[in-house]
Design an enzyme around this catalytic site. Structure first.
Site, PDB file in Angstrom:
ATOM      1  N   HIS A 269       0.831  -1.223   0.000  1.00 32.52           N
ATOM      2  CA  HIS A 269       0.000   0.000   0.000  1.00 32.52           C
ATOM      3  C   HIS A 269       0.866   1.275   0.000  1.00 32.52           C
ATOM      4  O   HIS A 269       0.883   1.985  -0.996  1.00 32.52           O
ATOM      5  CB  HIS A 269      -1.028   0.048   1.151  1.00 32.52           C
ATOM      6  N   ASP A 320      -5.123  -8.641  -3.154  1.00 26.54           N
ATOM      7  CA  ASP A 320      -5.363  -8.357  -1.738  1.00 26.54           C
ATOM      8  C   ASP A 320      -6.630  -9.007  -1.191  1.00 26.54           C
ATOM      9  O   ASP A 320      -6.647 -10.205  -0.920  1.00 26.54           O
ATOM     10  CB  ASP A 320      -5.357  -6.822  -1.563  1.00 26.54           C
TER      11      ASP A 320
HETATM   12  C1  NGQ Z   1      -5.441  -7.344   6.339  1.00 31.54           C
HETATM   13  N1  NGQ Z   1      -6.161  -5.700   4.788  1.00 31.54           N
HETATM   14  O1  NGQ Z   1      -4.551  -7.685   7.089  1.00 31.54           O
HETATM   15  O2  NGQ Z   1      -6.136  -8.164   5.748  1.00 31.54           O
HETATM   16  C2  NGQ Z   1      -5.683  -5.870   6.131  1.00 31.54           C
HETATM   17  C3  NGQ Z   1      -6.669  -5.341   7.121  1.00 31.54           C
HETATM   18  C4  NGQ Z   1      -5.305  -4.453   9.021  1.00 31.54           C
HETATM   19  C5  NGQ Z   1      -5.862  -4.610   4.095  1.00 31.54           C
HETATM   20  N2  NGQ Z   1      -5.094  -3.784   4.670  1.00 31.54           N
HETATM   21  C6  NGQ Z   1      -6.284  -5.461   8.536  1.00 31.54           C
HETATM   22  N3  NGQ Z   1      -6.298  -4.390   2.897  1.00 31.54           N
HETATM   23  O3  NGQ Z   1      -4.641  -3.763   8.245  1.00 31.54           O
HETATM   24  O4  NGQ Z   1      -5.173  -4.336  10.246  1.00 31.54           O
HETATM   25 ZN    ZN Z   2      -3.174  -6.903   2.929  1.00 35.68          ZN
END
Ligand code: NGQ
Ligand code: ZN
Length: 453
Positions: A269, A320
């Site tokens: 990101h 993702d």
């Molecule tokens: C994840 N997902 O780990 O799946 C994360 C969300 C977080 C994205 N960042 C959870 N798209 O960042 O704490």
């Molecule tokens: Zn992720």
């Protein structure tokens, strides 16, 4: 496998577009020679290096379409995360394997040939480790094998609930490890990857919210020196604010102060950077792992791609949360985010007269290969034969060749133009059908019935 030869009408090689190309492979599916002329099996269409999908959370595929309803309060990334944790608590090892295999089939049909699986669902639903602590990641290996996709497994290091070592919340109990058990997971995966050219092992410290620099240093010291490291960073404004409140630095600044970033690192990101952070990250050699359709779906913000790529920064793409699974759509979304922000056109094209699709596609397969640390990313001797073939007979490609064909693929909506995909010389998608798709879809449906979605 025997050594073989394939002939393409048109192929994108490191020297550019070539017509009438014959590619020779050894018995292990590695390219030994690329040259002009006919010979071997003819594959109709336009051959391009397949793109790696560097950022996947396979388990999130099963909540597709189930988080698009307005909540009682304001919806945000953080309310989506609560919902996602709820889904993540329900998957058994069999469920994860079935969901991942179906997802990997979809990736292959879309033109990806390698997946970077950022896998953090380690333990049972109550937080107790399985008898092999690597169980869930091994299921991703099994799913990848069944689907025939290359995989760089990135077991996730997760220990805390926020910056500075805050305690985790109950919804995170399946994710948590200390250094010793985490390194055991890495070891068990490495044993299973040994001697298998389609498998590779790295790690994914989840974020600077979930690990402390001290813990991460301890783990890195126990790894082979070139194992890839992927980390989420600066995706949400709240994360930047929390980091500033904790230490006076922004997440990318903190990451770069604590670690010497190189192309071993992929920063997932990196949406919210100051110009100085952006230049420093670009110059470090680290790859920015961008997930444009998920970032749009979650309302993250816009990555400064024109500036980052203008500084020579390397990018790769990932699907993702898998709200969409398509290299064409992710690259298109990346370009459109810049056009919408700047009210311009052809924002990421390399220069006057250059094709936007070509610039993006080159960046994605080169950066993706470096991020995955697998020998892919070119139709050239020494690389694995991971190739996506576009259907030159599709009406949308009538009268289109070379860069205009790539632009048509990327800007037209994508997946229907992908006809064949090879991974390590294996013809896994043939005329839009995956070789195991019926069985894998049956297992996936059975898993969804068990999960009662
Ligand atoms: C994840 N997902 O780990 O799946 C994360 C969300 C977080 C994205 N960042 C959870 N798209 O960042 O704490
Ligand atoms: Zn992720």
């Amino acid at each position: 496998m025997q050594s073989r030869k394939f002939h393409f009408d048109s192929a994108l090689t490191p020297q550019g577009w070539s017509r009438d190309v014959t590619v020779s492979l050894d018995g292990a599916g590695m390219i030994t020679q690329v040259g002009p002329g006919e010979g071997g099996e003819h594959v109709s269409g336009i051959a391009v290096p397949a793109v790696p999908n560097v950022h996947s959370h396979a388990h999130q595929r099963f909540m597709l379409g189930l988080a698009e309803r307005a909540g009682p309060g304001a919806d945000s990334f953080w309310t989506w995360r609560e919902a996602m944790y709820g889904f993540a608590l329900r998957l058994s090892p069999d469920d994860l394997e079935a969901v991942a295999a179906q997802l990997y089939v979809e990736m292959l049909k879309a033109g990806f040939s390698v997946v970077g699986e950022f896998q953090y669902l380690h333990h049972g639903p109550d937080g107790t480790p399985y008898s092999d602590p690597a169980e869930m990641s091994l299921r991703c290996f099994a799913a990848a094998q069944h689907a025939g996709i290359g995989i760089t497994i990135l077991p996730t290091l997760y220990a805390f609930g926020g910056f500075g070592g805050q305690p985790p919340v109950p919804g995170q109990r399946r994710f948590l490890n200390h250094a010793e058990r985490f390194l055991k997971i890495v070891d068990n995966l490495s044993i299973q990857a040994r001697g298998d050219a389609s498998r590779h092992v790295g790690i994914s410290p989840h974020s600077l919210r979930a690990v402390t620099p001290e813990l991460l240093r301890e783990v890195i010291a126990g790894l082979p020196p070139d194992a890839p490291i992927h980390v989420h960073v600066a995706e949400q404004v709240k994360e930047v604010d929390d980091c500033l409140a904790f230490c006076g630095l922004r997440p990318v600044e903190l990451l770069m102060r604590e670690f010497d970033l190189t192309d071993r690192w992929t920063a997932i990101h990196a949406t919210h950077m100051t110009p100085a952070e952006m230049v420093a990250l670009a110059r470090s050699g680290a790859i920015a792992g961008l997930c444009p359709t998920t970032e749009a779906n979650l309302g993250d913000g816009i990555f400064p791609a024109t500036q980052f790529m203008g500084q020579g920064g390397a990018i790769a793409i990932g699907s993702d949360s898998h709200i969409t699974v398509s290299p064409a759509e992710d690259l298109r979304m990346l370009e459109y985010s810049q056009r919408l922000r700047d009210r311009t056109r052809n924002a990421l094209a390399g220069g006057p007269g250059q094709s936007t699709g070509r610039t993006l596609y080159d960046a994605a397969f080169r950066g993706g290969a470096r991020s995955m640390r697998q020998p892919v990313g070119a139709i050239a001797p020494g690389c694995r034969f991971d190739v996506t073939v576009l259907d030159a007979d599709h009406p949308l490609l009538a009268g289109r060749a070379e860069d205009s064909a790539l632009d048509t693929w990327i800007f037209s909506g994508g997946n229907p133009l992908v006809r064949d995909v090879f991974v390590g010389g294996r013809h896994v998608v043939k005329d839009r059908h995956h070789i195991n798709e019926d069985l894998i879809a049956r297992n996936f449906r059975a898993a969804l019935r068990r999960l009662d979605t």
